[in-house]
Each structure stands twice: as C-alpha cells, then as structure tokens.
Design a protein around this motif. Structure first.
Motif, PDB file in Angstrom:
ATOM      1  N   MET A 132      17.519   1.113  -8.812  1.00 28.34           N
ATOM      2  CA  MET A 132      16.362   1.035  -9.282  1.00 28.34           C
ATOM      3  C   MET A 132      15.900  -0.268  -9.597  1.00 28.34           C
ATOM      4  O   MET A 132      16.784  -1.408  -9.732  1.00 28.34           O
ATOM      5  N   ALA A 133      14.692  -0.256  -9.777  1.00 24.49           N
ATOM      6  CA  ALA A 133      14.244  -1.955  -9.745  1.00 24.49           C
ATOM      7  C   ALA A 133      13.332  -1.985 -11.106  1.00 24.49           C
ATOM      8  O   ALA A 133      12.733  -0.957 -11.642  1.00 24.49           O
ATOM      9  N   LYS A 134      12.792  -3.382 -11.374  1.00 27.82           N
ATOM     10  CA  LYS A 134      11.792  -3.486 -12.437  1.00 27.82           C
ATOM     11  C   LYS A 134      10.376  -3.465 -12.083  1.00 27.82           C
ATOM     12  O   LYS A 134      10.141  -3.802 -10.858  1.00 27.82           O
ATOM     13  N   SER A 135       9.671  -3.084 -12.800  1.00 27.95           N
ATOM     14  CA  SER A 135       8.145  -2.823 -12.526  1.00 27.95           C
ATOM     15  C   SER A 135       7.706  -4.080 -12.084  1.00 27.95           C
ATOM     16  O   SER A 135       6.742  -4.116 -10.768  1.00 27.95           O
ATOM     17  N   LEU A 136       7.953  -5.432 -12.459  1.00 30.93           N
ATOM     18  CA  LEU A 136       7.110  -6.526 -12.121  1.00 30.93           C
ATOM     19  C   LEU A 136       7.858  -6.878 -10.603  1.00 30.93           C
ATOM     20  O   LEU A 136       7.280  -7.165  -9.808  1.00 30.93           O
ATOM     21  N   GLY A 137       8.983  -6.460 -10.458  1.00 32.46           N
ATOM     22  CA  GLY A 137       9.763  -6.839  -9.173  1.00 32.46           C
ATOM     23  C   GLY A 137       8.935  -5.978  -8.040  1.00 32.46           C
ATOM     24  O   GLY A 137       8.763  -6.488  -6.847  1.00 32.46           O
ATOM     25  N   VAL A 138       8.692  -4.873  -8.294  1.00 30.62           N
ATOM     26  CA  VAL A 138       8.288  -3.888  -7.382  1.00 30.62           C
ATOM     27  C   VAL A 138       6.965  -4.305  -7.287  1.00 30.62           C
ATOM     28  O   VAL A 138       6.190  -4.326  -6.034  1.00 30.62           O
ATOM     29  N   SER A 139       5.910  -4.593  -8.197  1.00 26.45           N
ATOM     30  CA  SER A 139       4.604  -5.143  -8.034  1.00 26.45           C
ATOM     31  C   SER A 139       4.543  -6.387  -7.181  1.00 26.45           C
ATOM     32  O   SER A 139       3.792  -6.463  -6.260  1.00 26.45           O
ATOM     33  N   ASP A 140       5.626  -7.400  -7.266  1.00 26.86           N
ATOM     34  CA  ASP A 140       5.358  -8.556  -6.770  1.00 26.86           C
ATOM     35  C   ASP A 140       5.669  -8.263  -5.368  1.00 26.86           C
ATOM     36  O   ASP A 140       5.133  -8.954  -4.071  1.00 26.86           O
ATOM     37  N   TYR A 141       6.549  -7.347  -4.946  1.00 30.16           N
ATOM     38  CA  TYR A 141       6.906  -7.066  -3.795  1.00 30.16           C
ATOM     39  C   TYR A 141       5.737  -6.234  -2.854  1.00 30.16           C
ATOM     40  O   TYR A 141       5.664  -6.582  -1.820  1.00 30.16           O
ATOM     41  N   VAL A 142       5.366  -5.689  -3.539  1.00 29.00           N
ATOM     42  CA  VAL A 142       4.220  -4.772  -3.065  1.00 29.00           C
ATOM     43  C   VAL A 142       2.903  -5.782  -2.812  1.00 29.00           C
ATOM     44  O   VAL A 142       2.458  -5.647  -1.565  1.00 29.00           O
ATOM     45  N   ILE A 143       2.583  -6.687  -3.458  1.00 29.17           N
ATOM     46  CA  ILE A 143       1.627  -7.700  -3.237  1.00 29.17           C
ATOM     47  C   ILE A 143       2.036  -8.587  -2.345  1.00 29.17           C
ATOM     48  O   ILE A 143       1.048  -8.716  -1.234  1.00 29.17           O
TER      49      ILE A 143
ATOM     50  N   ASN B  63      15.756  10.015  -8.346  1.00 30.21           N
ATOM     51  CA  ASN B  63      15.600   9.084  -9.410  1.00 30.21           C
ATOM     52  C   ASN B  63      14.456   8.096  -9.251  1.00 30.21           C
ATOM     53  O   ASN B  63      14.032   8.176  -8.130  1.00 30.21           O
ATOM     54  N   PRO B  64      14.055   7.585 -10.360  1.00 34.62           N
ATOM     55  CA  PRO B  64      12.647   6.832  -9.962  1.00 34.62           C
ATOM     56  C   PRO B  64      13.062   5.405  -9.555  1.00 34.62           C
ATOM     57  O   PRO B  64      14.197   4.684  -9.673  1.00 34.62           O
ATOM     58  N   LEU B  65      12.164   4.846  -8.700  1.00 37.06           N
ATOM     59  CA  LEU B  65      12.224   3.678  -8.016  1.00 37.06           C
ATOM     60  C   LEU B  65      12.366   2.562  -9.291  1.00 37.06           C
ATOM     61  O   LEU B  65      13.020   1.614  -9.393  1.00 37.06           O
ATOM     62  N   ILE B  66      11.431   2.668 -10.318  1.00 39.33           N
ATOM     63  CA  ILE B  66      11.162   1.890 -11.447  1.00 39.33           C
ATOM     64  C   ILE B  66      11.842   2.319 -12.567  1.00 39.33           C
ATOM     65  O   ILE B  66      11.554   3.542 -13.198  1.00 39.33           O
ATOM     66  N   ASP B  67      12.901   1.441 -13.156  1.00 43.67           N
ATOM     67  CA  ASP B  67      13.736   2.091 -14.229  1.00 43.67           C
ATOM     68  C   ASP B  67      13.251   1.348 -15.529  1.00 43.67           C
ATOM     69  O   ASP B  67      13.989   1.499 -16.613  1.00 43.67           O
TER      70      ASP B  67
ATOM     71  N   VAL C 227       7.038   8.055  -6.447  1.00 45.10           N
ATOM     72  CA  VAL C 227       7.108   9.767  -6.344  1.00 45.10           C
ATOM     73  C   VAL C 227       8.039   9.861  -5.232  1.00 45.10           C
ATOM     74  O   VAL C 227       8.776  10.731  -5.318  1.00 45.10           O
ATOM     75  N   ILE C 228       7.998   9.109  -3.982  1.00 44.98           N
ATOM     76  CA  ILE C 228       8.887   9.245  -2.906  1.00 44.98           C
ATOM     77  C   ILE C 228      10.146   9.215  -3.465  1.00 44.98           C
ATOM     78  O   ILE C 228      11.054   9.860  -2.729  1.00 44.98           O
ATOM     79  N   HIS C 229      10.444   8.008  -3.960  1.00 44.58           N
ATOM     80  CA  HIS C 229      11.775   7.632  -4.524  1.00 44.58           C
ATOM     81  C   HIS C 229      12.355   8.943  -5.279  1.00 44.58           C
ATOM     82  O   HIS C 229      13.658   9.235  -4.916  1.00 44.58           O
ATOM     83  N   LEU C 230      11.726   9.388  -6.079  1.00 49.97           N
ATOM     84  CA  LEU C 230      11.956  10.768  -6.744  1.00 49.97           C
ATOM     85  C   LEU C 230      12.407  11.804  -5.890  1.00 49.97           C
ATOM     86  O   LEU C 230      13.296  12.534  -6.292  1.00 49.97           O
ATOM     87  N   LEU C 231      11.753  12.203  -4.771  1.00 50.96           N
ATOM     88  CA  LEU C 231      11.905  13.091  -4.095  1.00 50.96           C
ATOM     89  C   LEU C 231      13.125  12.725  -3.137  1.00 50.96           C
ATOM     90  O   LEU C 231      13.771  13.985  -2.827  1.00 50.96           O
ATOM     91  N   GLU C 232      13.334  11.498  -2.703  1.00 49.32           N
ATOM     92  CA  GLU C 232      14.483  11.143  -1.815  1.00 49.32           C
ATOM     93  C   GLU C 232      15.734  11.032  -2.566  1.00 49.32           C
ATOM     94  O   GLU C 232      16.952  11.490  -1.930  1.00 49.32           O
ATOM     95  N   TYR C 233      15.648  10.602  -3.624  1.00 48.34           N
ATOM     96  CA  TYR C 233      16.969  10.215  -4.487  1.00 48.34           C
ATOM     97  C   TYR C 233      17.023  10.913  -5.847  1.00 48.34           C
ATOM     98  O   TYR C 233      18.311  10.593  -6.467  1.00 48.34           O
TER      99      TYR C 233
END
Length: 165
Positions: free
Chosen positions: A1-12, A44-48, A36-42
């Motif tokens: 799982m990842a930090k929200s700012l890490g996910v946002s930076d990577y998406v940007i 657990n949430p992508l953002i922790d 949502v997709i991470h919840l479906l596949e794994y």
C-alpha cells in the motif's frame, strides 16, 4: 500500500508523460477509482495513510487537495516538493522537506497504476464526479469518510464498473 502523496505524485507524473495533465479535481477522482480497483483486486486499499472524504464534487483526500489547491482548476504540471515542517526563524520561514524517497512507490504499486490509469485519464472529470455520486454511501452525509468495505461491496457488482464497458 502507498501514501496518498506518493500516489498523487505518480499519477501527475504519469499523466504528464502521456501529455494528458490533470487538474486537482481529476487527480482526486483518478486516485479514488485506482483505489477502487485495488480494493477489487487485492481486497485492500491502494492508499493506506489517508481516507477519502465526501466533498461536493466526490471523494477527496484532504492532504492531496491542500497540496495542489493553489492550481485551482488548472492542470498540474509537476509534483510539488512536499514540506514536512515549516518554522519561523528570525522572521523568515525555513522549510524542512521530506526526503526525496519518502513518498516513492514500490514497483508493484507503480505497475498497478500504469496498468489502470488509462481507464480514467481520458475521461472528463465531471463524468468521474458523476460516477462517484452513484455509489450509495455518497447519499449518507452523516458519515464524512468513505468506507472502503461499502465501496468494495458496491463495485463488486460488475454493472457498476463503468471502466470495464
């Protein structure tokens, strides 16, 4: 799982590399649907490290919104340098940034985002807002935070997965 700012930076960064920059609004919705997709596949949430909150235009992670709110509705051209601590010393602000790798995603999270971002990157942000409002828990204004279990339950029904159509 990842930090929200890490996910946002990577998406940007990924959006810019595709020459499809995102606004703060679109960033929030892409992050939500990736979660949502991470919840479906794994299961657990992508953002922790943070929860999505119910705002007028759909799910928002407050810290990410605050980081990029100075962009208004404009496209975000690059990730910000995130500040851990700011002190006023001798009448001047001194910023202590996070280490460069503090928000770095692991290869599995990067691969996951790369595999799924195209499902949302071309969508109009207001279409994505509309899709978040279809989720039943959106109507519950007494509970400010999204519940990942309720989100998972809603999207386990394939007819609710607009990105698969």
């Amino acid at each position: 799982m990842a930090k929200s700012l890490g996910v946002s930076d990577y998406v940007i960064t990924t959006a810019m590399s595709k020459q499809k920059p995102v606004s703060n609004l679109k960033l929030q919705k892409i992050m939500y649907f990736l979660n949502v997709i991470h919840l479906l596949e794994y299961k657990n949430p992508l953002i922790d490290d943070d929860n999505f909150e119910k705002w007028d235009y759909g799910p928002v992670i407050h810290e990410v919104y605050s980081e990029y709110s100075s962009n208004g509705s404009q496209e975000i051209k690059k990730p910000k340098r995130h500040i851990k601590n700011r002190e006023l010393i001798n009448g001047e602000y001194k910023d202590e940034p996070y280490d460069n790798d503090f928000f770095e995603l692991n290869e599995e999270d990067k691969r996951f985002i790369n595999d799924n971002i195209d499902s949302f990157i071309d969508e109009n942000p207001f279409f994505l807002v509309e899709k978040t409002h279809e989720e039943p828990q959106w109507k519950d204004k007494l509970n400010y935070n999204y519940d990942n279990d309720l989100t998972l339950k809603y999207f386990e029904n394939p007819k609710n997965r607009f990105w698969e159509k």
